[in-house]
Design a protein around this motif. Structure first.
Motif, PDB file in Angstrom:
ATOM      1  N   MET A  62      49.386  62.067 128.946  1.00  0.00           N
ATOM      2  CA  MET A  62      50.690  61.623 129.451  1.00  0.00           C
ATOM      3  C   MET A  62      50.516  60.414 130.355  1.00  0.00           C
ATOM      4  SD  MET A  62      53.432  63.193 128.585  1.00  0.00           S
ATOM      5  CE  MET A  62      53.959  64.686 127.814  1.00  0.00           C
ATOM      6  N   CYS A  63      49.459  60.396 131.145  1.00  0.00           N
ATOM      7  CA  CYS A  63      49.215  59.274 132.055  1.00  0.00           C
ATOM      8  C   CYS A  63      48.939  57.978 131.299  1.00  0.00           C
ATOM      9  CB  CYS A  63      48.048  59.592 132.991  1.00  0.00           C
ATOM     10  SG  CYS A  63      48.462  60.827 134.242  1.00  0.00           S
ATOM     11  N   LEU A  75      50.644  59.530 140.842  1.00  0.00           N
ATOM     12  CA  LEU A  75      50.231  60.918 140.651  1.00  0.00           C
ATOM     13  C   LEU A  75      49.070  60.997 139.671  1.00  0.00           C
ATOM     14  CD1 LEU A  75      50.851  63.884 141.331  1.00  0.00           C
ATOM     15  CD2 LEU A  75      52.399  63.907 139.393  1.00  0.00           C
ATOM     16  N   CYS A  76      49.071  60.134 138.677  1.00  0.00           N
ATOM     17  CA  CYS A  76      48.001  60.122 137.680  1.00  0.00           C
ATOM     18  C   CYS A  76      46.654  59.748 138.290  1.00  0.00           C
ATOM     19  CB  CYS A  76      48.340  59.152 136.555  1.00  0.00           C
ATOM     20  SG  CYS A  76      49.673  59.731 135.486  1.00  0.00           S
ATOM     21  N   LYS A  77      46.668  59.039 139.401  1.00  0.00           N
ATOM     22  CA  LYS A  77      45.432  58.607 140.042  1.00  0.00           C
ATOM     23  C   LYS A  77      44.849  59.673 140.959  1.00  0.00           C
ATOM     24  CE  LYS A  77      46.909  53.844 139.788  1.00  0.00           C
ATOM     25  NZ  LYS A  77      47.390  52.679 140.519  1.00  0.00           N
ATOM     26  N   GLN A  78      45.604  60.750 141.199  1.00  0.00           N
ATOM     27  CA  GLN A  78      45.131  61.806 142.087  1.00  0.00           C
ATOM     28  C   GLN A  78      44.366  62.866 141.303  1.00  0.00           C
ATOM     29  OE1 GLN A  78      48.406  63.412 144.318  1.00  0.00           O
ATOM     30  NE2 GLN A  78      48.413  61.690 145.733  1.00  0.00           N
ATOM     31  N   ARG A  79      43.548  63.580 142.042  1.00  0.00           N
ATOM     32  CA  ARG A  79      42.816  64.690 141.445  1.00  0.00           C
ATOM     33  C   ARG A  79      43.810  65.803 141.108  1.00  0.00           C
ATOM     34  NH1 ARG A  79      37.530  67.654 143.942  1.00  0.00           N
ATOM     35  NH2 ARG A  79      36.960  68.639 141.983  1.00  0.00           N
ATOM     36  N   GLY A  80      43.654  66.409 139.963  1.00  0.00           N
ATOM     37  CA  GLY A  80      44.551  67.467 139.533  1.00  0.00           C
ATOM     38  C   GLY A  80      45.864  66.948 138.978  1.00  0.00           C
ATOM     39  N   ALA A  81      45.857  65.722 138.476  1.00  0.00           N
ATOM     40  CA  ALA A  81      47.079  65.113 137.957  1.00  0.00           C
ATOM     41  C   ALA A  81      47.665  65.904 136.797  1.00  0.00           C
ATOM     42  CB  ALA A  81      46.802  63.682 137.520  1.00  0.00           C
ATOM     43  N   SER A  82      46.814  66.448 135.938  1.00  0.00           N
ATOM     44  CA  SER A  82      47.329  67.175 134.780  1.00  0.00           C
ATOM     45  C   SER A  82      48.106  68.418 135.206  1.00  0.00           C
ATOM     46  CB  SER A  82      46.197  67.544 133.826  1.00  0.00           C
ATOM     47  OG  SER A  82      45.243  68.351 134.497  1.00  0.00           O
ATOM     48  N   ALA A  83      47.607  69.131 136.211  1.00  0.00           N
ATOM     49  CA  ALA A  83      48.323  70.313 136.699  1.00  0.00           C
ATOM     50  C   ALA A  83      49.624  69.908 137.385  1.00  0.00           C
ATOM     51  CB  ALA A  83      47.439  71.103 137.661  1.00  0.00           C
TER      52      ALA A  83
END
Length: 107
Positions: A62-63, A75-83
């Motif tokens: 998605m990112c 948000l995509c650049k943060q850890r845990g973006a998929s969750a």
């Protein structure tokens, strides 16, 4: 004439404020309700939410999707973006629009 222009300008400002008043918070970031709705539409079009809301491969892709709203990119650049994306995709919009959901603010 000046009062008419001032009134119109004020109405346009108020309309702008109310249209983006509801914010959805996730992982320390805040997003407009409209961006979250577009994300949910993307998940639904892929059938991702119903199959497995925590699917890392589909959320991480998605990112990379150019249709992802620009305001979700941090948000995509943060850890845990998929969750985080999966949680945003599962926010109930009908509840959020009446501000009964804890992640929604700005009503």
């Amino acid at each position: 004439m000046k009062t008419t222009l001032a009134t119109i300008a004020l109405l346009v400002l108020v309309l702008g404020w109310t249209s983006e008043a509801i914010q959805v918070q996730e992982n320390g970031l805040s997003f407009s309700l409209e961006a979250v709705k577009r994300l949910q539409e993307m998940f639904e079009s892929r059938g991702t939410v119903q199959q497995n809301p925590r699917s890392r491969s589909s959320s991480s892709s998605m990112c990379e999707d150019p249709m992802l709203p620009q305001e979700l990119l941090p948000l995509c650049k943060q850890r845990g973006a998929s969750a985080s994306l999966a949680r945003l995709a599962m926010v109930p919009m009908d509840v959020c629009e009446i501000c009964a959901f804890a992640a929604c603010t700005g009503c």
